[in-house]
Design a protein around this motif. Structure first.
Motif, PDB file in Angstrom:
ATOM      1  N   ASN A 290       6.814  23.475  -2.041  1.00 14.72           N
ATOM      2  CA  ASN A 290       7.614  23.471  -3.265  1.00 14.72           C
ATOM      3  C   ASN A 290       9.121  23.397  -2.996  1.00 14.72           C
ATOM      4  O   ASN A 290       9.918  24.000  -3.716  1.00 14.72           O
ATOM      5  CB  ASN A 290       7.264  24.709  -4.102  1.00 14.72           C
ATOM      6  N   HIS A 291       9.497  22.691  -1.932  1.00 14.18           N
ATOM      7  CA  HIS A 291      10.916  22.517  -1.647  1.00 14.18           C
ATOM      8  C   HIS A 291      11.447  21.466  -2.617  1.00 14.18           C
ATOM      9  O   HIS A 291      10.832  20.416  -2.814  1.00 14.18           O
ATOM     10  CB  HIS A 291      11.080  22.050  -0.195  1.00 14.18           C
ATOM     11  N   GLU A 292      12.613  21.763  -3.187  1.00 20.18           N
ATOM     12  CA  GLU A 292      13.068  20.952  -4.310  1.00 20.18           C
ATOM     13  C   GLU A 292      13.228  19.459  -3.961  1.00 20.18           C
ATOM     14  O   GLU A 292      12.764  18.583  -4.703  1.00 20.18           O
ATOM     15  CB  GLU A 292      14.394  21.490  -4.839  1.00 20.18           C
ATOM     16  N   ALA A 293      13.869  19.206  -2.802  1.00 24.82           N
ATOM     17  CA  ALA A 293      14.113  17.797  -2.429  1.00 24.82           C
ATOM     18  C   ALA A 293      12.787  17.076  -2.185  1.00 24.82           C
ATOM     19  O   ALA A 293      12.601  15.922  -2.610  1.00 24.82           O
ATOM     20  CB  ALA A 293      14.986  17.741  -1.179  1.00 24.82           C
ATOM     21  N   ASP A 294      11.878  17.750  -1.481  1.00 24.97           N
ATOM     22  CA  ASP A 294      10.569  17.140  -1.235  1.00 24.97           C
ATOM     23  C   ASP A 294       9.835  16.897  -2.547  1.00 24.97           C
ATOM     24  O   ASP A 294       9.190  15.857  -2.735  1.00 24.97           O
ATOM     25  CB  ASP A 294       9.708  18.040  -0.337  1.00 24.97           C
ATOM     26  N   MET A 295       9.935  17.867  -3.459  1.00 25.36           N
ATOM     27  CA  MET A 295       9.194  17.760  -4.722  1.00 25.36           C
ATOM     28  C   MET A 295       9.723  16.611  -5.594  1.00 25.36           C
ATOM     29  O   MET A 295       8.967  16.015  -6.362  1.00 25.36           O
ATOM     30  CB  MET A 295       9.244  19.085  -5.495  1.00 25.36           C
ATOM     31  N   ASN A 296      11.029  16.331  -5.464  1.00 24.94           N
ATOM     32  CA  ASN A 296      11.567  15.188  -6.219  1.00 24.94           C
ATOM     33  C   ASN A 296      10.868  13.887  -5.806  1.00 24.94           C
ATOM     34  O   ASN A 296      10.479  13.076  -6.655  1.00 24.94           O
ATOM     35  CB  ASN A 296      13.073  15.058  -5.970  1.00 24.94           C
TER      36      ASN A 296
ATOM     37  N   TYR B 223      18.831  14.660  -0.624  1.00 23.44           N
ATOM     38  CA  TYR B 223      19.044  16.040  -1.065  1.00 23.44           C
ATOM     39  C   TYR B 223      19.993  16.195  -2.247  1.00 23.44           C
ATOM     40  O   TYR B 223      19.815  17.066  -3.082  1.00 23.44           O
ATOM     41  CB  TYR B 223      19.553  16.873   0.128  1.00 23.44           C
TER      42      TYR B 223
ATOM     43  N   TRP C 297       7.079  13.989  -6.950  1.00 21.80           N
ATOM     44  CA  TRP C 297       6.782  13.690  -8.354  1.00 21.80           C
ATOM     45  C   TRP C 297       7.106  12.245  -8.731  1.00 21.80           C
ATOM     46  O   TRP C 297       6.444  11.652  -9.583  1.00 21.80           O
ATOM     47  CB  TRP C 297       7.523  14.658  -9.295  1.00 21.80           C
TER      48      TRP C 297
END
Lengths: 167, 451
Positions: free
Chosen positions: B309-315, B382, B318
């Motif tokens: 659930n790391h924000e950059a990865d999740m972008n 990022y 999705w």
């Protein structure tokens, strides 16, 4: 070059001829058997099988390994570049170069050994008959001694239909 | 099913070399014109500048690097599969190996061309070569691009030799069955091959050594191509799974490419007596296994990112799952996993046609996979202010299409000038070494051992 040989229709006949030559005192080194494909189920296919190619390939790999190690080390120390805080001589990434050149060394050593020991690329005339590619098997003796010719002819003439050839 | 006799094998497999139909010239002219179009487009790109492409900040890698990874992946069809089948002495490999090894050689050449096409000034491509130069630019062995250079060149050298060595006895056969200039050319290529027992031993030993050596090299090549991505701190790239994920994907697309090539050769060169449905069924089973393995890797990759659930990865996650790239993502999943599992998992569908349909899908799916690795991550780094989009431009599309034509053209020319099935290996299948088989075993003409 002079040679005495005969063409045989199958492996069994060729094997009988080879056995006959051996009985006549011809050593395996002096017997030439030529076929269009390897015929490993026959004893004659073992003639000339001894090779040091695996050892030479290992040696080639060692040379490649040493060369890669030297290339990476000398280059990195001769021109030190600070990259991402990594040590100047970084063995983890260098291992990749060392691995690749080790394998390249082994492969090239195998191919060079094949070319040299199998006599590929040589221009001197050699015993051969194009009928081999039609499925016949050539059994013969290169540069036979004149005194031994009657025995060799007898050994190769396993059947009246087999005709002897000379070069 | 029985193999034809030795004389028929020679006649059948030399037929395309000794006889040329007008259809061959037509095909070469058609493919050649597409390749020329691609070359002209490349020259146009060089003259007009790299701005003719859709590549721009922040997406500096797009179609060209996707093609690079795709073709390097396709190259895994040949040498790796051939080497594995040789080492385990699978008799059914005999008609397959050369068809496969050729794919490796040409796919590697085309793949290696893309980093050069991707250069703004391609005439300076030799700057990629890691040698100490007068420009005082020394090779940096800590760069994955230097690793690429060593890995691809080692694999290319090994693959070309692995392809060439077993061709020598076949060149001798062509030499003995031809006259005039053709005889001279094949005579030179045959290197004076006679077929003595010593030569056969040396050749088979060399092939064994190369098979042992080439397998780890093949694995290393695609692992190193994956390092081009995973060594960079870019969302969804910096992952330890990338090495095996790329290798599995490469073998997957490679087998698919091989099935398509074999089916085409079987159809157009009338090789029905040599390439049996059994060969396609066996390769189809391999393709099915790789499809399942590919699905396993995708699940692992996706689950780990989602759970972290790391924000950059999740972008990136999705945007590929539900965002603008989702049609491509779900097409990829369908053609790489769903369709192959259905077609190849059910024995009734595992026919030549079924295998070809599944393989065509896999080739499309694996190209999409590489595109989805390259573009969404670069477009969603990022900091949101550096996000960007990419639209491929005509030059990229034309060059991409022309490389597929180039591959087909090279393969066609190869099949014209070299027996596409190894004649001597096919014949040697009738003379197996007794040491390889347990007592009471006999070898099926296709090479399957029945106890």
């Amino acid at each position: 070059m002079k040679a005495l040989y005969a063409m045989y229709p199958d492996g069994h006949a060729a094997q009988r001829a080879v056995d006959g030559l051996r009985k006549a005192g011809v050593t395996d080194n002096d017997i030439t058997v030529i076929s269009a494909q390897p015929m490993e189920e026959f004893n004659f296919s073992h003639i000339g099988h001894k090779t040091y190619m695996w050892y030479i390939a290992c040696l080639g790999g060692l040379v490649g390994f040493a060369g890669a190690t030297g290339l990476a080390y000398i280059t990195e120390t001769s021109w030190p570049i600070n990259t991402g805080g990594m040590p100047i001589v970084s063995w983890w990434p260098n291992l990749i170069i060392m691995f690749e050149l080790t394998m390249l060394g082994a492969i090239l050593a195998s191919v060079i050994t094949l070319i040299v020991t199998a006599g590929l690329g040589r221009r001197r005339p050699a015993l051969y008959d194009p009928e081999v590619t039609d499925g016949k098997i050539l059994v013969g003796v290169e540069n036979p001694r004149d005194a031994s010719l009657p025995d060799l002819k007898k050994a190769l003439q396993i059947h009246p239909n087999i005709s002897l050839k000379t070069i | 099913m029985k193999l034809p006799n030795d004389a028929t094998i020679t006649t059948d497999l030399l037929h395309p070399l000794l006889n040329t139909s007008w259809r061959f010239y037509l095909l070469v002219a058609f493919l050649g014109s597409i390749v020329l179009m691609g070359l002209s487009t490349w020259i146009f790109q060089m003259v007009m500048g790299f701005g003719m492409t859709g590549i721009n900040n922040p997406i500096f890698w797009a179609f060209y690097i996707t093609n690079f990874v795709f073709w390097i992946g396709i190259s895994h069809a040949g040498t790796l599969i051939s080497a594995i089948l040789r080492l385990v002495n699978a008799g059914w490999r005999r008609p397959v190996t050369r068809c496969a090894e050729v794919i490796t050689a040409f796919a590697l050449m085309i793949g290696a061309l893309f980093p050069i096409i991707h250069l703004g000034r391609p005439w300076l491509f030799f700057w990629l070569v890691p040698y100490p130069s007068s420009r005082m630019i020394w090779p940096n062995f800590r760069s994955p691009l230097a690793w690429d250079f060593f890995a691809i060149n080692t694999y290319l050298t090994g693959s070309l030799l692995f392809l060439f060595l077993p061709m020598i006895p076949d060149f001798a056969i062509v030499r003995d069955h031809s006259t005039g200039l053709r005889r001279k050319i094949y005579g030179v290529l045959a290197l004076g091959w006679r077929g003595t027992t010593k030569q056969w031993h040396r050749l088979e030993t060399a092939m064994s050594i190369m098979a042992v050596g080439i397998i780890p090299v093949a694995v290393s090549v695609h692992t190193i191509v994956s390092f081009d991505f995973s060594m960079a701190p870019v969302p969804m790239w910096h992952s330890t799974i990338f090495g095996p994920y790329f290798v599995a994907g490469a073998i997957f697309s490679g087998i698919a490419g091989l099935i398509i090539a074999m089916a085409t050769l079987r159809k157009f060169l009338h090789l029905e007596n040599y390439l049996y449905p059994l060969h396609f069924q066996n390769l189809g089973k391999l393709l099915l296994m790789m499809s399942l393995l590919w699905g396993y890797f995708v699940f692992n990759e996706r689950l780990t990112v989602w759970y972290g659930n790391h924000e950059a990865d999740m972008n990136v996650f999705w945007v590929t799952q539900t965002g603008s790239f989702s049609p491509l993502f779900w097409t990829m999943v369908t053609v790489n996993f769903v369709i192959p599992v259905i077609i190849l998992g059910i024995k009734r569908f595992r026919t030549i046609t079924g295998c070809v349909i599944a393989s065509c899908g896999v080739c499309v799916g694996m190209w999409l996979e590489r595109f989805l690795i390259v573009v969404p991550s670069l477009g969603h780094k990022y900091l949101p202010y550096s996000w960007g989009t990419y639209t491929p431009q005509p030059v990229e599309l034309l060059i991409t299409v022309s490389t597929f034509a180039a591959m087909t053209l090279l393969y066609t020319l190869f099949a014209k000038f070299v027996p596409i099935i190894s004649i001597w290996e096919l014949k040697a299948g009738k003379h197996p070494s007794p040491a390889l088989f347990p007592e009471g075993a006999r070898e099926h003409p296709l090479g399957e051992v029945h106890i």
